[in-house]
Design a protein around this motif. Structure first.
Motif, mmCIF file in Angstrom:
data_model
loop_
_atom_site.group_PDB
_atom_site.id
_atom_site.type_symbol
_atom_site.label_atom_id
_atom_site.label_comp_id
_atom_site.label_asym_id
_atom_site.label_seq_id
_atom_site.Cartn_x
_atom_site.Cartn_y
_atom_site.Cartn_z
ATOM 1 N N LEU A 26 0.845 -1.201 0.000
ATOM 2 C CA LEU A 26 0.000 0.000 0.000
ATOM 3 C C LEU A 26 0.878 1.248 0.000
ATOM 4 N N ASP A 27 0.542 2.196 -0.851
ATOM 5 C CA ASP A 27 1.252 3.470 -0.914
ATOM 6 C C ASP A 27 0.377 4.576 -0.351
ATOM 7 N N ILE A 28 1.000 5.545 0.270
ATOM 8 C CA ILE A 28 0.322 6.768 0.670
ATOM 9 C C ILE A 28 1.009 7.907 -0.063
ATOM 10 N N VAL A 34 4.318 1.501 2.292
ATOM 11 C CA VAL A 34 4.150 1.575 3.747
ATOM 12 C C VAL A 34 3.362 0.369 4.243
ATOM 13 N N GLY A 36 -0.460 -1.757 4.750
ATOM 14 C CA GLY A 36 -1.659 -1.414 5.509
ATOM 15 C C GLY A 36 -2.425 -2.655 5.916
ATOM 16 N N VAL A 60 -8.920 1.082 8.502
ATOM 17 C CA VAL A 60 -7.636 0.884 7.825
ATOM 18 C C VAL A 60 -6.540 1.498 8.676
ATOM 19 N N GLU A 62 -2.522 2.363 8.314
ATOM 20 C CA GLU A 62 -1.437 2.468 7.333
ATOM 21 C C GLU A 62 -0.099 2.428 8.042
ATOM 22 N N ARG A 64 3.887 3.429 8.709
ATOM 23 C CA ARG A 64 4.416 4.753 9.047
ATOM 24 C C ARG A 64 5.550 5.231 8.152
ATOM 25 N N SER A 92 5.186 -5.710 10.529
ATOM 26 C CA SER A 92 5.767 -4.694 9.673
ATOM 27 C C SER A 92 7.281 -4.910 9.700
#
Length: 181
Positions: A26-28, A34, A36, A60, A62, A64, A92
């Protein structure tokens, strides 16, 4: 992209089975991979008794930091704090909170049901071991210490002993996790 999932738990105590899903890439905005974790709340069947297709998450979380890959593993843990709502864990492994690739494990406490917090609460645990990649594997350890509270097993594939990468598994007591702020 969905990477992992687990079910057979009830994070909001409503009597319907819920689902936790992980997406490590998942991208932010401005930060890639990152990762999620999403929670999908179980629902009753429709009026004809058919299962309802659910295409959206209800919560959700996400990651860090870049390339942290939260959601590499997800696990339903059961009710650690005795409030009637089950907890979930997610790894993670490439998180760098202090040391390179030491990894993090997030535990999200059940919420939204009677007797449970209205909003999600969580604890984040780190390995304190460089390159250990804690959270590459997470799972319910059952009740290993016999205190009637589910425990958490955490894989550390990058653990080094005597100069050799041998990997390790650690167990965190569910009662200990529930006592964390």
């Amino acid at each position: 992209m969905l990477f992992r999932s687990d079910g057979g738990f009830d994070y909001n105590g409503d009597g319907f089975g819920d689902l936790v899903v992980g997406s490590l890439d998942l991208d932010i905005p401005g930060t890639g991979n990152v990762g999620g974790v999403g929670l999908v709340r179980g629902r009753p069947a429709d009026a004809q008794g058919r299962t309802i297709l659910i295409c959206a998450t209800d919560f959700v979380l996400e990651g860090r930091g870049s390339n942290e890959q939260l959601g590499t593993q997800v696990a339903a843990l059961g009710d650690l704090n005795g409030d009637g709502c089950d907890e979930v864990a997610s790894g993670s492994p490439f998180a760098d909170p202090v040391l390179n690739n030491e990894g993090l494990v997030y535990v999200v406490f059940g919420f939204g049901g009677a007797g449970c917090p209205a909003n999600p609460e969580m604890v984040v645990m780190r390995s304190t071991l460089v390159n250990s990649q804690a959270g590459r594997a997470v799972g319910s350890g059952g009740d290993i210490d016999g205190d009637m509270v589910p425990d958490l097993a955490v894989g550390l594939p990058g653990f080094v002993a005597n100069g050799n990468t041998v990997g390790a598994a650690m167990v965190a007591s569910g009662a200990y996790i529930a006592s964390l702020p």
